[in-house]
Each structure stands twice: as structure tokens, then as C-alpha cells.
Design an enzyme around this catalytic site. Structure first.
Site, PDB file in Angstrom:
ATOM      1  NE  ARG A 549      -2.523  -0.542   3.601  1.00  0.00           N
ATOM      2  CZ  ARG A 549      -3.238   0.053   4.572  1.00  0.00           C
ATOM      3  NH1 ARG A 549      -4.442   0.523   4.292  1.00  0.00           N
ATOM      4  NH2 ARG A 549      -2.719   0.194   5.779  1.00  0.00           N
ATOM      5  CB  SER A 610       6.471  -6.463   6.922  1.00  0.00           C
ATOM      6  OG  SER A 610       5.690  -5.293   6.895  1.00  0.00           O
ATOM      7  CG  ASP A 664       4.720  -5.995   9.639  1.00  0.00           C
ATOM      8  OD1 ASP A 664       4.122  -6.863   8.977  1.00  0.00           O
ATOM      9  OD2 ASP A 664       5.656  -6.270  10.418  1.00  0.00           O
TER      10      ASP A 664
HETATM   11  C1  0WK Z   1      -1.584  -4.808   7.638  1.00  0.00           C
HETATM   12  C2  0WK Z   1      -0.403  -3.892   7.921  1.00  0.00           C
HETATM   13  C3  0WK Z   1       0.827  -4.423   7.246  1.00  0.00           C
HETATM   14  C4  0WK Z   1       1.081  -5.829   7.694  1.00  0.00           C
HETATM   15  C5  0WK Z   1      -0.135  -6.639   7.399  1.00  0.00           C
HETATM   16  C6  0WK Z   1       0.050  -8.019   7.891  1.00  0.00           C
HETATM   17  O1  0WK Z   1      -0.675  -2.606   7.441  1.00  0.00           O
HETATM   18  O2  0WK Z   1       1.928  -3.634   7.548  1.00  0.00           O
HETATM   19  O3  0WK Z   1       2.201  -6.345   7.052  1.00  0.00           O
HETATM   20  O4  0WK Z   1      -1.281  -6.109   8.047  1.00  0.00           O
HETATM   21  O5  0WK Z   1      -1.077  -8.758   7.588  1.00  0.00           O
HETATM   22  P1  0WK Z   1      -1.230  -9.550   6.227  1.00  0.00           P
HETATM   23  O6  0WK Z   1      -1.589  -8.582   5.202  1.00  0.00           O
HETATM   24  O7  0WK Z   1       0.040 -10.260   6.001  1.00  0.00           O
HETATM   25  O8  0WK Z   1      -2.340 -10.503   6.525  1.00  0.00           O
HETATM   26  C1  BGC Z   2       8.855 -10.875   8.952  1.00  0.00           C
HETATM   27  C2  BGC Z   2       8.617  -9.787   9.968  1.00  0.00           C
HETATM   28  C3  BGC Z   2       7.194  -9.281   9.834  1.00  0.00           C
HETATM   29  C4  BGC Z   2       6.231 -10.422   9.895  1.00  0.00           C
HETATM   30  C5  BGC Z   2       4.817  -9.976   9.771  1.00  0.00           C
HETATM   31  C6  BGC Z   2       7.798 -11.923   9.045  1.00  0.00           C
HETATM   32  O1  BGC Z   2       7.960 -12.844   8.032  1.00  0.00           O
HETATM   33  O2  BGC Z   2      10.116 -11.463   9.162  1.00  0.00           O
HETATM   34  O3  BGC Z   2       9.508  -8.770   9.790  1.00  0.00           O
HETATM   35  O4  BGC Z   2       6.970  -8.413  10.889  1.00  0.00           O
HETATM   36  O5  BGC Z   2       6.504 -11.346   8.879  1.00  0.00           O
HETATM   37  O6  BGC Z   2       4.564  -9.382   8.562  1.00  0.00           O
END
Ligand code: 0WK
Ligand code: BGC
Ligand code: BGC
Length: 924
Positions: A549, A610, A664
Site C-alpha cells: 500500500r 515487514s 510492520d
Molecule cells: C496490515 C499492515 C501491514 C502488515 C499486514 C500483515 O498494514 O503492515 O504487514 O497487516 O497482515 P497480512 O496482510 O500479512 O495478513
Molecule cells: C517478517 C517480519 C514481519 C512479519 C509480519 C515476518 O515474516 O520477518 O519482519 O513483521 O513477517 O509481517
């Protein structure tokens, strides 16, 4: 009150008296006999009324809206399919209650080949009256003794035996081997059994008997055994009808119509329990004074009213009451009433059947009446035959009205105008009464003309059918064991979770000291959470989750406004070259700026990245290694802020001022910290998983300074990469890890996060299919496809509403055809995998908050945890399981979980804002 009294009659010499108060005592006897016989006449209209009212009561009960008064019970039996004929093996069957004061034990061998049958061996045992009315334990001990006695005569040795329990009473079944007795019927009234699980009572009695190891794997109602025992060749019977001492029917209903079951496909066998039908509106007009008297005298006054007009236990009694009444009125047997004629239960079904049997002839009728101490005249004998015929004809007609209601229900349920159906019949009224079946057939044809019904007598009273159900139950029980065995490693104990917590604490301490540890405990240079004085416009990037994003974050007195746009990171870019990846990122930024009219503006930028980075400063982050499916080349070991700036330069785009790079978890903590100053922990459970928290600077060996705090990015995804979690790792975790692009890495993450849970489930399902437990052992190409079982499927499947329907829809999309048992097992696999993930995550959070509490030497810590991530947010139970585990393992911490609304992009902007504020203060 004696019998005469119960008829409300006084015994007056020579003067016939009439039972029905107010009914004149007709002068001539034949009129009185006709009037009695007339009472048993049921008109077509009355039968149709009973059919309609019973159908209505059935449909009310299916919807769970039954009014107790008139209700038939419509009890699901957990029998979901009629036999496929492949069932095989030796089974013991114990039948209790179908034939009144006797129980039967059978040894049934199923050949597993359609139509191949081995004659079952069986033995009947008479149940003493005092056992039928005594303590329940006595009855079940009696049954266990009969079982032993039967098996003593067979060369069974001490092999484990599987038993099917045919228990012919109304029960709430909650499984194929779990059934609670609602109420006794048919002359049984043992104490301490109603409301109890009769399978457990039998198991306890067999245990007490201690002679054979018998596993009770299924309990079925006799109607179900009758239906399942129907010769497959004749076309599956989908209705089971029993008229023996009692009466009842079962049939295959569409599962979606059974409110208590959350099933929308397939069929389930329903035991109607029509014996308790007593809609006064429908039954009132056909109830005679004799029915009321019989009910009065019965063990279960006011109950089973319909059964008491049909069941073999009552037909003889009805005849006796009529004969005694007519004798009292001086119309029969010269007005003489023998003690036997006045004794309840002295006329049995067998007597009635014989009296009615045209081949029996008058002689036999005389003999039976003489056995009752009567001296009948020829006309008496004829009258008696008429009375028997009247009582039994009514019984057969009423039974037909009930069966017609079931047939109408089948038509409704299958939306069919016409119906071709096979009805399996069982019970001694069918076997012994010469005309019962024919009257029933004729009446059904009248009441359900659009149904083509074939009646199939069950060969051995349903013993074969009970064995079929037992074979299915045995197979399911075996599957259940294999399932439990397979899922057991996922079920973590409190001790195991506490061990994970302790190991994590140990690894945290080592990581903070810069010692070898699977937890890198990376300083983030974020020393403070926002204080609300931040102001300005900031750009933010959010890379590393499901979506990439770009955000414009406006921080003002009134709060924070965010405008953002999601861009995709194609796999080829995520796993391409670093340059390609960062050029793609800059393309997105430029596109966003154009769309937001920001082109040419150089706003401070916060970069949520992240992935594990060693930060040398707020705007310096050396990527240690990629995770979560990213693998862009030439990035690991590089400062990603530099990589971004180079890409910006390559694009000759406007100069962007990259102020901060944050993880993140940090962005999430900051974002939630803006609302809640107690928020000192950031948690991500999404594609990946990780946590950060505000650590005392004095504990961070590699960062100078002893006062104040610093946010530590734990990178707990890598916890256990040193093998410290191997005791928890299952064969399925190993398969997922080996198939990943970073085998041996991120072991904790691979047990918890969204990128992997679906794969763990898929591997577990493949294993269970290979064991024949699932999908009849049929492996499908689709299920062998990597990542085809998305983690979001777990959230959908485990949603409380529609569980089994979701399973079906999802798995059928994967080209799998499944039974309801399959669906249940898939649900359990998902639950086991997600529960372990949430508990491990909870153990991690408990370790962190306990660390903070001890850091501050507090008795009790109140702290908030900012959380983000699709799995945590969308899974129906994940968050509550995490919170429960934290409460269990960190009881001295009051932890509030704050779901971040705006993602970590806002947090990155706030970190940037804090940095800008601090920078301005140093400039001033
Ligand atoms: C939303 C956050 C982002 C993070 C994500 C993790 O803005 O920084 O990496 O959540 O959740 P995912 O999208 O991997 O389910
Ligand atoms: C990364 C982290 C991150 C997490 C959640 C992991 O795979 O090593 O830096 O915070 O994923 O997104
Ligand atoms: C019981 C039923 C049984 C029927 C026939 C009734 O009294 O409630 O469960 O199927 O008798 O045996």
C-alpha cells in the site's frame, strides 16, 4: 378401583349397564355389540385428518417448532446413508425393547458382497417383569449376562467384539454411539435410565460382567435396523416401519430440512416416534372409552396415545376391555366374567391374531376363550372375532394414516409429485396378524394414491440392519481413532505452552545480549510512542503483507486522515531482482502521487518494510533475509532505504525524503499507540507473524544508553530455527517447511501464520486420505496441488454459522466429493491447526508482557497490544484463543488487544512525524 370400577360402572345383578354415561342401555344385545364395534370404525375423513395433522406435527418438529402436546419427536439418528453392501465383518447385535418382555442377541456376519448373506445366529431371553420395572442397572446387568451366555456358546475366544445396540425407545442421539433415553414405553419403566446415555449404561454393565471385551460402537432404533436390513437388491428401503409391541417408523429426510442439524446436503434418517402423536383434534374423535381405560391402566398415563391404539402390546388389552364390557352388559358369555377376562393383559397379540386367522376356525377361538375361563357360545365366538377384527382393522388403518403422512413428507422433502418407495416392515404384528399388512396397504393406497409403495418384510427383525449400522459405525470409529492420532500432536498442553513461553523468554534474553539466539531482538530506534503533538502530511509505504500500500497520512489536531491505494506485487517481482522490486515500488509511488495530485511534492516518507532488518538508525535497515515468499535478489545484506532511494534516483522521480523504515509490528504499535498510550506491544499475525515491544534501553546490549526505552523488533518468526521447537513440530510442519523457499527458516512463523496454515491442513488431509479416513481414500490431483487450500478457507470453515456447508462448498470446488463425516473431520483438522497457531502466538505474547512486567518490577502490568494481520482479524476464533492463552500464561498482566484499523502505514507516518518533530526540536 377394580376393573369394573375403572369403567365407571357398578356391577348390578342381571341389569346390563352401559359404559358411556348418558348412553341409554339399548334393549337388545346386538345393538350394544354394534355400538361397541362402531366405536372402532374410523372414517376416511378421520384417517385423512390424522394423516394431515401428523404431517403437520412432523414438519413443525423438523423446524424445531414442535408443540410438546401433540408432538411426534422426529429424532435424528446419525445414520446418513443406506448401506452400500460393502460392509463386512462379524458383529454382535443386542436387541432390547422391540419385542416387549424379551431381548435378543445375534451374531451377524456381513459378507461385504451384495446379496451374499450368512444366516445370523440368535438367542432370545425373556426379561422378568421385575427387571422391566426395576432399577436400570439391573436391566443392563441382565442384558450383559444374556450377552455372555450367548457368547459362551460361540467359539469367539477373547477377540475384541463389536456390538450394535438396537434400543427401541425414544432417544436423543448425539452420535452413532451416544443416545439419551427420553422416556420408557411399552411396559418398561426402569428407574435411573431416563435422561441417561444408554450406551454408557450398557458399557458399564458389560464392564461389570467382565467376561468379554465388547465395544459398543452403535446404538440404533429398531425402525432404523429394520430399514437398514432391507435387501439391497430390492432397491434401498428408505422407510423403516415397525409394529410389534410398540409402533414407530423412520425415514430418510433431506438433512437441510432438519433444523437441529447444520447440514445442507445429503440425507439423515429420522425416527418419527409417532407413538407419542396425540393431537386431540385428530385423535379425539377416534378414541374410544376403551382406549381411555387402557391408557388409565397403563404405566405411562397420557403418553404414547397413538401407540396404544396400534401396538401389539395393547391390541389384546383393547379386545379384553371390550369383551369384559360386553360380558358385564350380559351380552356376551351369558354375562359371566372370568377372573382371566377381568385380568389386565390376559389377552395377548397372539390370541387376537389367532382368533382373527380365518384358517384358525371357530374351534381355535373356543379354545382360546376357554383358556380364559369362559364358556363361549357360537355367537359369542363370532362376536369375539368381530371385536378382534374391529380393533386390529383400526390399528392397521391408523398405522396406514401415519405411514401416509410419512410418504407425504417424503414427497414434500423431495419436491416430488409422485413417489416410488420401498418400506421395510418389521415386528410380530406384521408377522403374526393375518390381515394387518393388507389392510395397511389398502389404506395407504387410499390416503397416498400418488405413492407407489412396496413393502419389504425385514428378514430377521432388523438384526442384519443393526449390524450394517454397526459396521458403518465401526468404520467411522476406526477413522475417528486415526484422526485423533493424526491430530494429537497439534493439541498442545498447558505445560507445552508454558515451555514455549519460557524458551521464548530465554531466547529474548540471549538476543538482547547479542548472544546466539533464534530471536534477533532487533533495535528499531523508535524510542517513544506518539504523544499526539505530531502534525503534518506524510507519505507511507507498507510492504510485506498481503497487499503493498502507498498512503498519504495527514496528521492534525483533529486526528489522522489517511488516503491509500493498494498495489499488487506480482510473484515474479517479489522473487525477481531487487532492482526490479524497488523500481516497481517507485512506480507505484509515482502513480499514487499523480492520482493524489502530489506530483512534485517531497513529503517525508515512512517505509513499513515487514522483513527482518538490522537497523542502524531510524532510516537505515539492513535486510537480513527475506521471508513470506519474497526472495528478490541482491537485497539481503543491503540497506533497503538505500535501495529505495536508488530506485527513486533511477526514476528521476521527485526526490522523496525517506525518513524512517519501520517493521510492520512497530508501525502497528505506533498506530494503536496514537489512540492508547498503554500500547507498548505490536503484533502481526497475517501472511507472516512477528512482535515488537518497548524494552528498557538498559537491557539492549548493542544500543548505548541505560535510560529510556527502545522498541525491539523480536522477529519471532524465526523462533525455533535453532531446533528448540522440534519437539512440537509435526510431520506436516516438516512437509510444509521442506516445500517452502526457505526450509529450516521461520519455523515459529510456519506454525502460526497465514502463509502456511492452509498448507499444513492440506498435508494433513492428504495423510488422512492416504489412510482411507477421508474421501474414501480417493486422492485427487487438486488436493495434491500446493497452496490450493487457502488459509482463508480455515476462517470460513470454522465460522460458527454454516460450518459443514462451507466445508462442502470449498472442498467440492477442489473437486472432492465428501460425506458429512468427511466434512466433520476436515472441520476438526482446521480447528486443530488454527488452535495450535493461536496458542503458540498467545505463548509468545505472554512471554513479551511478562518480560515488560518484570522489567518494571510490577506486581501487575496493564498493557495494550496493537494487532494487525488478516489471519488474526478474519479467523473467527484466533483472537479469542490468543487472549485466553495469554490470560492462562501471564495471569499478572492485564492485556488489551487493539485491532489496528489503519494498518502500519499510519504507524510508519507517525514514526516519521515523531522523527520530524524531534529533528525540528534539535534544529531549534
Ligand atoms: C496490515 C499492515 C501491514 C502488515 C499486514 C500483515 O498494514 O503492515 O504487514 O497487516 O497482515 P497480512 O496482510 O500479512 O495478513
Ligand atoms: C517478517 C517480519 C514481519 C512479519 C509480519 C515476518 O515474516 O520477518 O519482519 O513483521 O513477517 O509481517
Ligand atoms: C418406541 C420406538 C420404537 C417402537 C417400536 C416405541 O414404543 O418409542 O422407539 O421404535 O416402539 O419398537
Amino acid at each position: 378401583m377394580d376393573f369394573i370400577g375403572s369403567l365407571g360402572l357398578q356391577q348390578r345383578e342381571g341389569v346390563p349397564s352401559c359404559p358411556q354415561e348418558g348412553l341409554p342401555c339399548p334393549s337388545n344385545s346386538s345393538e350394544l355389540v354394534q355400538e361397541c364395534l362402531q366405536q372402532f370404525k374410523v372414517t376416511g375423513a378421520q384417517l385423512r385428518q390424522i394423516q394431515i395433522s401428523l404431517l403437520d406435527s412432523m414438519e413443525q418438529a423438523l423446524k424445531g417448532q414442535a408443540s410438546p402436546a401433540s408432538a411426534v419427536r422426529m429424532l435424528p439418528t446419525y445414520v446418513g446413508s443406506t448401506p452400500h453392501g460393502t460392509e463386512q465383518g462379524d458383529f454382535v447385535v443386542l436387541e432390547l425393547g422391540a419385542t416387549g418382555a424379551s431381548l435378543r442377541v445375534l451374531w451377524v456376519t456381513l459378507m461385504g458382497i451384495e446379496g451374499h448373506k450368512m444366516e445370523p445366529r440368535s438367542q432370545e431371553f425373556v426379561i422378568p417383569q421385575e427387571v422391566m420395572l426395576g432399577p436400570g442397572q439391573q436391566l443392563f446387568d441382565f442384558a450383559a449376562r444374556c450377552l455372555s451366555e450367548f457368547l459362551d456358546a460361540l467359539p469367539v475366544g477373547n477377540q475384541g467384539l463389536q456390538l450394535g445396540f438396537s434400543f427401541s425407545f425414544p432417544c436423543h442421539q448425539t452420535g452413532l454411539d451416544k443416545s439419551t433415553l427420553i422416556s420408557w414405553t411399552k411396559g418398561f419403566r426402569c428407574s435411573g435410565v431416563e435422561g441417561q446415555d444408554v450406551v454408557q449404561l450398557l458399557r458399564d454393565a458389560i464392564q461389570r460382567q467382565g467376561t468379554y471385551s465388547i465395544d459398543v460402537v452403535a446404538v440404533v432404533n429398531d425402525t432404523v435396523g429394520t430399514m437398514m436390513g432391507c435387501e439391497p437388491g430390492v432397491g434401498p428401503c428408505e422407510v423403516g416401519l415397525v409394529v410389534d409391541t410398540g409402533t414407530n417408523a423412520c425415514y430418510m429426510e433431506e438433512a437441510r430440512h432438519v433444523a437441529v442439524l447444520d447440514e445442507d446436503r445429503g440425507r439423515v434418517c429420522i425416527s418419527v416416534e409417532w407413538g407419542s402423536f396425540s393431537d386431540d383434534g385428530a385423535l379425539g374423535p377416534v378414541l374410544t372409552i376403551f382406549d381411555r381405560t387402557l391408557d388409565h391402566e397403563s404405566l405411562n398415563l397420557g403418553a404414547q396415545r397413538f401407540e396404544k391404539m396400534i401396538g401389539g402390546l395393547y391390541l389384546g388389552e383393547l379386545v379384553r376391555l371390550v369383551l369384559a364390557h360386553l360380558a358385564q352388559c350380559g351380552v356376551l358369555f351369558g354375562g359371566y366374567t372370568s377372573p382371566a377376562l377381568l385380568r389386565q393383559g390376559s389377552i395377548l397379540l397372539e390370541h387376537v391374531a389367532e382368533i382373527e386367522d380365518p384358517s384358525a376356525g371357530a374351534a381355535r377361538v373356543h379354545a382360546i376363550l376357554q383358556d380364559l375361563g369362559l364358556n363361549p357360545s357360537a355367537s359369542d365366538a363370532e362376536f369375539v372375532q368381530h371385536v378382534c377384527a374391529a380393533v386390529c382393522t383400526r390399528a392397521a388403518q391408523l398405522c396406514a394414516a401415519a405411514l401416509a403422512a410419512v410418504l407425504s413428507r417424503l414427497q414434500h422433502s423431495r419436491e416430488q409429485q409422485t413417489l416410488q418407495i420401498a418400506v421395510a416392515t418389521g415386528g410380530r404384528v406384521f408377522e403374526r396378524h393375518p390381515r394387518f399388512l393388507s389392510i395397511l396397504q389398502e389404506t395407504v393406497m387410499l390416503l397416498a394414491p400418488e405413492c407407489d409403495v412396496s413393502f419389504i418384510p425385514s428378514v430377521d427383525g432388523g438384526g442384519q440392519g443393526v449390524a450394517m449400522v454397526t459396521a458403518v459405525a465401526a468404520r467411522l470409529a476406526a477413522h475417528r481413532c486415526l484422526l485423533e492420532e493424526t491430530l494429537a500432536p497439534f493439541r498442545l498442553t498447558r505445560e507445552q505452552l508454558a515451555a514455549v513461553q519460557a524458551q521464548m523468554r530465554e531466547a529474548m534474553a540471549k538476543g538482547l545480549q547479542g548472544e546466539a539466539s533464534s530471536l534477533r531482538m532487533l533495535p528499531t530506534y523508535v524510542r517513544d510512542t506518539p504523544d499526539g503533538s505530531e502534525r503534518g502530511d506524510f507519505l507511507a509505504l507498507d510492504l510485506g503483507g498481503t497487499n503493498f500500500r502507498v498512503l498519504l497520512v495527514h496528521v492534525a489536531t483533529g486526528g489522522v486522515q489517511i488516503t491509500s491505494q493498494i498495489y499488487s506485487i506480482p510473484e515474479c517481482v517479489a522473487q525477481g531482482s531487487g532492482q526490479q522490486l524497488f523500481d516497481h515500488i517507485v512506480d507505484c509511488i509515482v502513480d499514487f502521487q499523480e492520482k493524489q495530485g502530489l506530483s512534485g511534492q517531497s513529503l517525508p516518507l515512512g517505509f513499513t518494510f515487514s522483513f527482518p532488518c538490522t537497523q542502524l538508525g531510524l532510516d537505515q535497515g539492513i535486510l537480513l533475509n527475506w521471508t513470506k515468499g519474497f526472495n528478490a535478489s541482491d537485497c539481503e545484506g543491503q540497506d533497503v532505504v538505500c535501495l529505495l532511494r536508488e530506485a527513486i534516483r533511477r526514476r528521476q522521480a521527485v526526490e522523496l525524503n525517506v525518513v524512517a523504515i519501520v517493521n510492520d509490528t512497530v508501525g502497528t504499535m505506533m498506530s494503536c499507540g496514537y489512540e492508547d498510550p498503554h500500547c507498548e506491544v505490536g503484533l502481526i499475525v497475517g501472511t507472516g507473524t512477528n512482535a515488537c515491544y518497548m524494552e528498557e534501553l538498559r537491557n539492549v546490549a548493542i544500543v548505548a544508553g541505560d535510560s529510556g526505552h527502545m522498541c525491539i523488533n523480536m522477529e519471532w518468526g524465526a523462533f525455533g530455527d535453532d531446533g528448540s521447537l522440534s519437539m512440537l513440530s509435526t510431520r506436516f510442519d516438516a512437509s510444509v517447511d521442506q516445500a517452502s523457499i526457505n526450509p529450516g527458516k521461520q519455523r515459529f512463523e510456519k506454525m502460526i501464520s497465514g502463509m502456511y496454515l492452509g498448507e499444513i491442513v492440506r498435508h494433513t488431509l492428504l495423510h488422512l486420505t492416504s489412510l482411507g479416513v477421508l474421501f474414501r481414500g480417493q486422492q485427487t490431483q487438486r488436493l495434491q496441488t500446493r497452496d490450493i487450500f487457502k488459509t482463508k478457507f480455515l476462517s470460513e470453515i470454522e465460522s460458527d454459522s454454516l460450518a459443514l456447508r462451507q466445508v462442502r462448498a470449498i472442498l467440492e470446488d477442489l473437486g472432492l466429493s465428501l460425506t458429512s463425516d468427511d466434512a466433520l473431520m476436515v472441520l476438526e483438522v482446521c480447528q486443530a491447526v488454527s488452535q495450535r497457531a493461536a496458542q503458540l502466538c498467545g505463548a509468545g505474547v505472554a512471554a513479551v508482557v511478562e518480560k515488560i512486567r518484570e522489567n518494571r518490577g510490577l506486581e501487575e502490568l496493564t498493557v495494550s497490544v496493537g494487532v494487525d494481520g488478516t489471519l488474526y482479524k478474519l479467523h473467527p476464533h484466533f483472537s479469542s484463543l490468543v487472549a485466553a492463552t495469554v490470560r492462562e500464561l501471564a495471569p499478572r498482566c492485564v492485556v488489551t488487544f487493539l485491532q489496528s484499523e489503519d494498518g502500519s502505514g499510519k504507524g510508519a507516518a507517525l514514526v516519521t512525524a515523531v522523527a520530524c518533530r524531534l529533528a525540528q526540536m534539535t534544529c531549534v
